[in-house]
Design a protein around this motif. Structure first.
Motif, PDB file in Angstrom:
ATOM      1  N   ILE A  95      20.005   6.088   0.835  1.00 46.68           N
ATOM      2  CA  ILE A  95      19.384   7.066   1.735  1.00 46.68           C
ATOM      3  C   ILE A  95      19.579   6.572   3.160  1.00 46.68           C
ATOM      4  CG2 ILE A  95      17.245   8.206   2.414  1.00 46.68           C
ATOM      5  CD1 ILE A  95      16.304   7.905  -0.489  1.00 46.68           C
ATOM      6  N   ARG A  96      20.396   7.294   3.916  1.00 49.02           N
ATOM      7  CA  ARG A  96      20.725   6.899   5.276  1.00 49.02           C
ATOM      8  C   ARG A  96      19.684   7.453   6.254  1.00 49.02           C
ATOM      9  NH1 ARG A  96      26.184   6.089   5.766  1.00 49.02           N
ATOM     10  NH2 ARG A  96      25.659   4.860   7.606  1.00 49.02           N
ATOM     11  N   CYS A 139      20.793  -2.113  13.833  1.00 43.52           N
ATOM     12  CA  CYS A 139      19.982  -1.438  12.804  1.00 43.52           C
ATOM     13  C   CYS A 139      20.591  -1.461  11.411  1.00 43.52           C
ATOM     14  CB  CYS A 139      19.708   0.008  13.222  1.00 43.52           C
ATOM     15  SG  CYS A 139      18.445   0.155  14.499  1.00 43.52           S
ATOM     16  N   GLY A 140      21.801  -1.931  11.266  1.00 44.30           N
ATOM     17  CA  GLY A 140      22.379  -2.095   9.943  1.00 44.30           C
ATOM     18  C   GLY A 140      23.022  -0.829   9.400  1.00 44.30           C
ATOM     19  N   GLU A 141      23.511  -0.933   8.170  1.00 47.32           N
ATOM     20  CA  GLU A 141      24.331   0.114   7.581  1.00 47.32           C
ATOM     21  C   GLU A 141      23.537   1.357   7.181  1.00 47.32           C
ATOM     22  OE1 GLU A 141      26.708  -1.423   4.427  1.00 47.32           O
ATOM     23  OE2 GLU A 141      27.815  -2.818   5.735  1.00 47.32           O
ATOM     24  N   ARG A 142      22.226   1.263   7.104  1.00 51.94           N
ATOM     25  CA  ARG A 142      21.459   2.454   6.739  1.00 51.94           C
ATOM     26  C   ARG A 142      21.492   3.502   7.858  1.00 51.94           C
ATOM     27  NH1 ARG A 142      17.803   3.186   2.600  1.00 51.94           N
ATOM     28  NH2 ARG A 142      17.273   0.981   2.349  1.00 51.94           N
ATOM     29  N   ALA A 160      15.342  11.556  -3.667  1.00 54.56           N
ATOM     30  CA  ALA A 160      16.714  11.251  -3.270  1.00 54.56           C
ATOM     31  C   ALA A 160      17.348  12.241  -2.301  1.00 54.56           C
ATOM     32  CB  ALA A 160      17.594  11.104  -4.510  1.00 54.56           C
ATOM     33  N   PRO A 161      16.778  12.384  -1.107  1.00 51.15           N
ATOM     34  CA  PRO A 161      17.513  13.115  -0.070  1.00 51.15           C
ATOM     35  C   PRO A 161      18.747  12.319   0.325  1.00 51.15           C
ATOM     36  CG  PRO A 161      15.702  11.928   0.932  1.00 51.15           C
ATOM     37  CD  PRO A 161      15.569  11.732  -0.571  1.00 51.15           C
ATOM     38  N   ASP A 162      19.700  12.974   0.938  1.00 52.64           N
ATOM     39  CA  ASP A 162      20.871  12.245   1.418  1.00 52.64           C
ATOM     40  C   ASP A 162      20.510  11.388   2.625  1.00 52.64           C
ATOM     41  OD1 ASP A 162      23.016  13.370  -0.333  1.00 52.64           O
ATOM     42  OD2 ASP A 162      22.310  15.236   0.574  1.00 52.64           O
ATOM     43  N   MET A 163      19.666  11.938   3.488  1.00 52.64           N
ATOM     44  CA  MET A 163      19.283  11.236   4.700  1.00 52.64           C
ATOM     45  C   MET A 163      17.849  11.577   5.070  1.00 52.64           C
ATOM     46  SD  MET A 163      22.641  11.754   7.147  1.00 52.64           S
ATOM     47  CE  MET A 163      24.287  11.351   6.566  1.00 52.64           C
ATOM     48  N   ILE A 164      17.258  10.711   5.857  1.00 52.89           N
ATOM     49  CA  ILE A 164      15.966  10.978   6.479  1.00 52.89           C
ATOM     50  C   ILE A 164      16.171  10.912   7.990  1.00 52.89           C
ATOM     51  CG2 ILE A 164      13.675  10.011   6.922  1.00 52.89           C
ATOM     52  CD1 ILE A 164      13.489   9.314   3.987  1.00 52.89           C
ATOM     53  N   MET A 165      15.627  11.907   8.694  1.00 52.48           N
ATOM     54  CA  MET A 165      15.699  11.914  10.157  1.00 52.48           C
ATOM     55  C   MET A 165      14.372  11.435  10.724  1.00 52.48           C
ATOM     56  SD  MET A 165      16.465  15.049  12.829  1.00 52.48           S
ATOM     57  CE  MET A 165      18.244  14.779  12.970  1.00 52.48           C
TER      58      MET A 165
END
Length: 287
Positions: free
Chosen positions: A118-119, A140-143, A83-88
């Motif tokens: 996860i954004r 690309c949507g809300e993610r 569960a990271p907040d985001m993935i780059m």
């Protein structure tokens, strides 16, 4: 977010130091910062930190390897359940963002995480072809949470001997990449994140580049060294005078919602001024 600091994912020492600093977000890097032989260890240690470590209230982003390469799926499979907040996503395209989202979604479900929690952030300009598909991010949507851009990989792909002029200003190719990223982010309604300033000992140069970023409308900036964070946060935090002016504009339109043009302190203001004022207040809230 104002500042996003890159940290090698295989360095506990640097991660610990970064967590004690003032960066709004840490980007734990599994890509360029980690040697091929160290990638399995780096992703395992990153997952363990995400599960059990103290995040100190910071947004934690993990930069995975490119989606069309041999390491991305292993990265995502191990990182998402933690569960990271985001993935780059590096070497990104809109299609690549969708492919990454498709990888993330079933792993979120299996881990009991909220769908879409996860954004995704991107480095959107690291290949020549990426410049021709920037308009696709709106789909690309809300993610999708934000777009950043990269000049170093793009320079290598272009065969450029440098991406800056002798006065330190980006050459036209790279200014185009920067502009496209800003426009694409605004079109998609996501964060616009300015690229790294690689000469980390040159504070004056960083301040000058930040002044351009604020002027042009960027929300945040990537950092490659902890010493850059305070300068970035200062530049991207509105001053008391800027906040007061923005609030006055917002209040004026709130008091006269049916008016398209108003007079405030001896000057005419209209809806574009309101939008700019709202962005200033938003930047303050994000800081």
């Amino acid at each position: 977010m104002r500042s996003l600091l890159f940290v090698p994912a295989d360095s506990e020492k640097k991660r610990t130091k970064a967590l004690e600093g003032d960066a709004d977000a840490l980007i734990l890097d599994l890509e360029d910062s980690v040697a091929l032989s160290e990638k399995p260890r780096a992703r395992a240690e990153t997952a363990a930190f995400l599960r059990d470590g103290d995040r100190k209230g910071k947004t934690i982003v993990v930069r995975v390897n490119p989606v069309d390469g041999p390491h991305c799926r292993d990265d995502v499979t191990q990182i998402v359940p933690a569960a990271p907040d985001m993935i780059m996503l590096p070497k990104a395209t809109p299609e690549g963002v969708q492919d990454l989202s498709d990888m993330i979604a079933p792993l979120e479900r299996e881990a009991g995480l909220d769908p879409g929690s996860i954004r995704i952030l991107t480095v959107a300009t690291e290949t020549p072809g990426a410049l021709f598909v920037m308009d696709g991010y709106v789909h690309c949507g809300e993610r999708l949470a934000g777009l950043s851009w990269g000049a170093e990989d793009l320079a290598a792909e272009m065969g450029a001997t440098s991406n800056r002029r002798t006065d330190g200003v980006y050459t036209d190719t790279f200014r185009l990449a920067r502009t496209l990223t800003l426009a694409a982010a605004r079109h998609a309604g996501v964060l616009a994140i300015d690229s790294v300033y690689t000469d980390f000992r040159n504070e004056d140069g960083l301040r000058a580049e930040l002044a351009e970023a604020v002027r042009d409308g960027f929300d945040a900036k990537l950092a490659i060294h902890p010493a850059q964070v305070a300068v970035i946060n200062e530049a991207l935090t509105p001053s008391a005078a800027e906040l007061a002016e923005a609030q006055a504009i917002v209040d004026a339109f709130a008091a006269s919602p049916d008016q398209g043009v108003l007079s405030l302190n001896g000057r005419m203001i209209d809806r574009p001024h309101l939008l700019q004022a709202q962005r200033v207040l938003m930047r303050s809230a994000q800081g």
